[in-house]
Every structure is written in C-alpha cells, then in structure tokens.
Design a protein around this motif. Sequence first.
Motif, short mmCIF file in Angstrom:
data_model
loop_
_atom_site.label_atom_id
_atom_site.label_comp_id
_atom_site.label_asym_id
_atom_site.label_seq_id
_atom_site.Cartn_x
_atom_site.Cartn_y
_atom_site.Cartn_z
N ALA A 310 -13.28 -13.30 13.14
CA ALA A 310 -12.52 -12.24 13.82
C ALA A 310 -13.41 -11.47 14.77
O ALA A 310 -13.00 -11.11 15.88
CB ALA A 310 -11.89 -11.30 12.79
N PHE A 311 -14.65 -11.21 14.37
CA PHE A 311 -15.60 -10.54 15.26
C PHE A 311 -15.82 -11.35 16.53
O PHE A 311 -16.03 -10.79 17.61
CB PHE A 311 -16.94 -10.33 14.56
N GLY A 312 -15.79 -12.68 16.39
CA GLY A 312 -16.00 -13.56 17.54
C GLY A 312 -14.75 -13.82 18.35
O GLY A 312 -14.76 -14.65 19.25
N GLY A 313 -13.65 -13.12 18.04
CA GLY A 313 -12.41 -13.27 18.80
C GLY A 313 -11.36 -14.11 18.11
O GLY A 313 -10.32 -14.42 18.70
N GLY A 314 -11.59 -14.49 16.84
CA GLY A 314 -10.64 -15.31 16.11
C GLY A 314 -9.49 -14.51 15.52
O GLY A 314 -9.31 -13.33 15.80
N ALA A 315 -8.73 -15.17 14.66
CA ALA A 315 -7.55 -14.56 14.05
C ALA A 315 -7.92 -13.41 13.14
O ALA A 315 -9.03 -13.34 12.60
CB ALA A 315 -6.77 -15.62 13.27
N ALA A 316 -6.95 -12.50 12.93
CA ALA A 316 -7.16 -11.38 12.01
C ALA A 316 -7.31 -11.91 10.60
O ALA A 316 -6.60 -12.83 10.19
CB ALA A 316 -5.99 -10.41 12.09
N PRO A 317 -8.23 -11.35 9.81
CA PRO A 317 -8.42 -11.80 8.43
C PRO A 317 -7.21 -11.49 7.55
O PRO A 317 -6.30 -10.75 7.94
CB PRO A 317 -9.64 -10.99 7.96
N ARG A 318 -7.21 -12.06 6.35
CA ARG A 318 -6.08 -11.91 5.43
C ARG A 318 -6.05 -10.56 4.73
O ARG A 318 -5.13 -10.29 3.95
CB ARG A 318 -6.12 -13.02 4.38
N VAL A 319 -7.04 -9.71 4.95
CA VAL A 319 -7.03 -8.37 4.35
C VAL A 319 -7.41 -7.36 5.43
O VAL A 319 -8.34 -7.59 6.21
CB VAL A 319 -7.99 -8.29 3.14
N SER A 320 -6.68 -6.26 5.47
CA SER A 320 -6.86 -5.25 6.51
C SER A 320 -7.40 -3.95 5.93
O SER A 320 -7.40 -3.74 4.71
CB SER A 320 -5.52 -4.97 7.20
N ALA A 321 -7.82 -3.07 6.82
CA ALA A 321 -8.27 -1.74 6.38
C ALA A 321 -7.15 -0.99 5.68
O ALA A 321 -7.37 -0.31 4.67
CB ALA A 321 -8.77 -0.94 7.59
N ALA A 322 -5.92 -1.12 6.19
CA ALA A 322 -4.79 -0.44 5.57
C ALA A 322 -4.56 -0.93 4.15
O ALA A 322 -4.25 -0.15 3.23
CB ALA A 322 -3.52 -0.65 6.40
N GLU A 323 -4.74 -2.23 3.91
CA GLU A 323 -4.57 -2.77 2.56
C GLU A 323 -5.72 -2.36 1.65
O GLU A 323 -5.51 -2.10 0.45
CB GLU A 323 -4.44 -4.29 2.64
N GLY A 324 -6.93 -2.29 2.20
CA GLY A 324 -8.05 -1.78 1.42
C GLY A 324 -7.83 -0.35 1.02
O GLY A 324 -8.14 0.07 -0.11
N ALA A 325 -7.26 0.45 1.94
CA ALA A 325 -6.96 1.85 1.64
C ALA A 325 -5.89 1.95 0.57
O ALA A 325 -5.97 2.81 -0.33
CB ALA A 325 -6.52 2.56 2.91
N GLU A 326 -4.89 1.10 0.63
CA GLU A 326 -3.82 1.14 -0.38
C GLU A 326 -4.35 0.79 -1.76
O GLU A 326 -3.95 1.38 -2.77
CB GLU A 326 -2.69 0.19 0.01
N ALA A 327 -5.28 -0.17 -1.85
CA ALA A 327 -5.88 -0.51 -3.14
C ALA A 327 -6.61 0.68 -3.73
O ALA A 327 -6.54 0.94 -4.94
CB ALA A 327 -6.83 -1.70 -2.97
N VAL A 328 -7.32 1.43 -2.88
CA VAL A 328 -8.01 2.64 -3.35
C VAL A 328 -7.01 3.67 -3.85
O VAL A 328 -7.20 4.28 -4.91
CB VAL A 328 -8.90 3.23 -2.23
N ARG A 329 -5.91 3.86 -3.12
CA ARG A 329 -4.91 4.85 -3.53
C ARG A 329 -4.29 4.49 -4.88
O ARG A 329 -4.08 5.36 -5.74
CB ARG A 329 -3.83 4.98 -2.46
N LEU A 330 -4.01 3.20 -5.09
CA LEU A 330 -3.42 2.78 -6.36
C LEU A 330 -4.42 2.92 -7.50
O LEU A 330 -4.06 3.32 -8.61
CB LEU A 330 -2.92 1.35 -6.25
N ALA A 331 -5.69 2.59 -7.25
CA ALA A 331 -6.72 2.75 -8.27
C ALA A 331 -6.88 4.23 -8.63
O ALA A 331 -7.03 4.59 -9.81
CB ALA A 331 -8.04 2.16 -7.81
N ASN A 332 -6.86 5.10 -7.63
CA ASN A 332 -6.98 6.53 -7.91
C ASN A 332 -5.75 7.07 -8.64
O ASN A 332 -5.86 7.99 -9.46
CB ASN A 332 -7.21 7.30 -6.61
#
Length: 356
Positions: A310-332
């Motif tokens: 993705a850094f080199g211009g490829g497709a977006a990865p299967r996990v996003s910042a928004a999903e990482g944030a949601e995992a933190v919210r659910l854990a909290n």
Amino acid sequence: MTAVPTISSPAHLSSPDGKTAMTHTPLRIGLIGAGGISHSHLRHLLTLGADVYVYSEAGAAELVALYGGTVVDSLDELLAAVDFVDVATPTFTHHALVKRALEAGKHVISEKPLARTDAEVDELAGLADELGLMLFPAHVVRFFPEYVLLKEAVASGRLGDLAVLRFSRSGAFPTRTPWFADRALSGGIIMDQMIHDIDIARWVAGPVERVSAVSSHAGDATTPVEAAHVLLTHSSGAISHIAGIWGPSHLPFTTEYSVTGTEGSLAHSSVAERNYISHLASTDAPSGLLPEVDPAENPYFAELREFTDAFGGGAAPRVSAAEGAEAVRLANAALLSLETGQPVDIESPSAQATGK
C-alpha cells in the motif's frame, strides 16, 4: 516462502534524451523499538527489500547486528531519514510516537493496540485522515490462514446467518516485561491478547452493541495466571464469546474458534492433535509467547507485505485505522465492564467501522 517482490516507491529521473523516466527506489522505513516483536518486523521488512533505519532507547545496535539495517541515534534523525514509520514499542508509548510520526508527514504502521485509550486512538485516526496519511494497525490474526478461511466462509454465505461465535487464545504470561501486568499501561490480557479475537469477531460478525466481561487472577508476582471472558452482542443478534488465558511460562500458545450459523459451522483448534494436559506440569515446552506459524507463508510477513504494498501505491490493506480504533473501543468497553460489573452499551453501532 513465496517469491518476494522488492517493495519500492516511484521516483522520476531525467533520461539521457532529456525525457522524464520512471525508476524505483526501496522504501525507507523507520522502525521504532527493539523488543521482541521488533525482531519479526525488522527481518520481514529487510526481506521485502526496504531500507530500514532503527531507533530505540536500548537494543537497537544488537537488533541491527542480528539482521541488518541502520541504527540512528534519535527519533528526529529517524524521521528525517525515512518516508514511513513502523512503531513496535510498548502499548502506552504508541499514541505519542504515532502522533509524532504523523505530524512529521509519515505514513505509519503501528503494533496493536493502536493506542491505549479511546481518546488517544480517536485522535490518531482523525489526525491521519486530516493529513491524508496512511495508518495501519498490526492486527496480524487477520493474516493467519485459519481466520482468513473463516472470513471467507462467512462472507460467501456458507455458514448462513451467524448465531454463536466462540474464540479462545492462551499463552504464557509475559512476565519478562513488567508493564504488561499494569492494566493502566497495557490494558492487561483483554487489550493485549484478547483484542485479536475481539477484532476478528467484529470483522466477521459485524458491529457490536453491547459488551460484558469477567476476569480472574491466581498465582503470585513470580508465577501469575490471568484469565478473562468477554461477551459481545452484535447488532445482527449474533453472540461472540471470547476467552483468554495468560498462564505459566511453559504454557504453549494456542488458538481455537467455533463459529455456527443457520447453514453450518466452522471450527479450528491449534491443539486438536496435541496432548494438551501434558504441558501443565512440564517446563520443557517451547515458549508460549507467540504462536507457531507456517514458514511457507508467515502471517507476520504477509501483513507487512500488504502494508508496504500500500505504501508503494498498491491496494488498501484488509485492516484500517478506523477498525483498529474500534477494536480499542471494544476492548476498553470490556475493561469498563470488569470495573463496574455491568454490561456496557456501545453507542451508535451502525457508525462503527465496516469490515472488509
């Protein structure tokens, strides 16, 4: 291992005839941290062909001596030398380091959890979006083939409408690094270990509207044992039960799941063919801090390959910042349930990040 491409970024050079020519240069990535998981990050980044600069308050020289790369003496020096940053440091340091890298205009990979608190993780996700920068949380379990198979089975409809999901994960209590035992710094077993299955449950079963949790402790400071159970009620009506164990140092790392829907079920167990009981009294078993992986397609390598693509211009990865944030919210939310003894309702589940 499959053939490894060299990850590179485009650069424009003038050709001898005066026309603009396109060439490629290796990604310049700054690795912050020299602890246990940094060994995996550095090896795989180098295999991917990146130029890696390493900064850590301790251990950077030893890490580079093992695998390669370039040691830098300060965070400022690292940020001046690279275009991308990989944060592999203790949980409680993530917010400050990721924020610093984003403010310096760098795209960022961060080990999970993306940050310790909801406010911190929301700030990071918002900042990355505001600055137009990529921020990828390292939820590596999404890259393990057993969980890829689960996601595909659910997405294809082979299991029908999901009803009950059960996940469990066990391993050695990380006693070598004292901050893990401090829930304020690490979030304990729920934020550090069980967040993987919390993320997977939401990835496959969708938004969560209620969270409840219980935990127990045994042993002492020398040989601690901690267990927790988290119950997620999804907006669809499905229920996810997640169990986690941190045990003695010889306890092997194990994972299991059983997911049942209206059309079928799918199960996985890393201990299906092991005599699990034999490990309880044995101190000769391998360390239980990290799972065993298939060397033919290492999930940690696959994760970093997808991020750097993705850094080199490829497709977006299967996990996003928004999903990482949601995992933190659910854990909290689960941690809040531990404190109050009550379920925690999640506001606006329809607005949660959408799984891919």
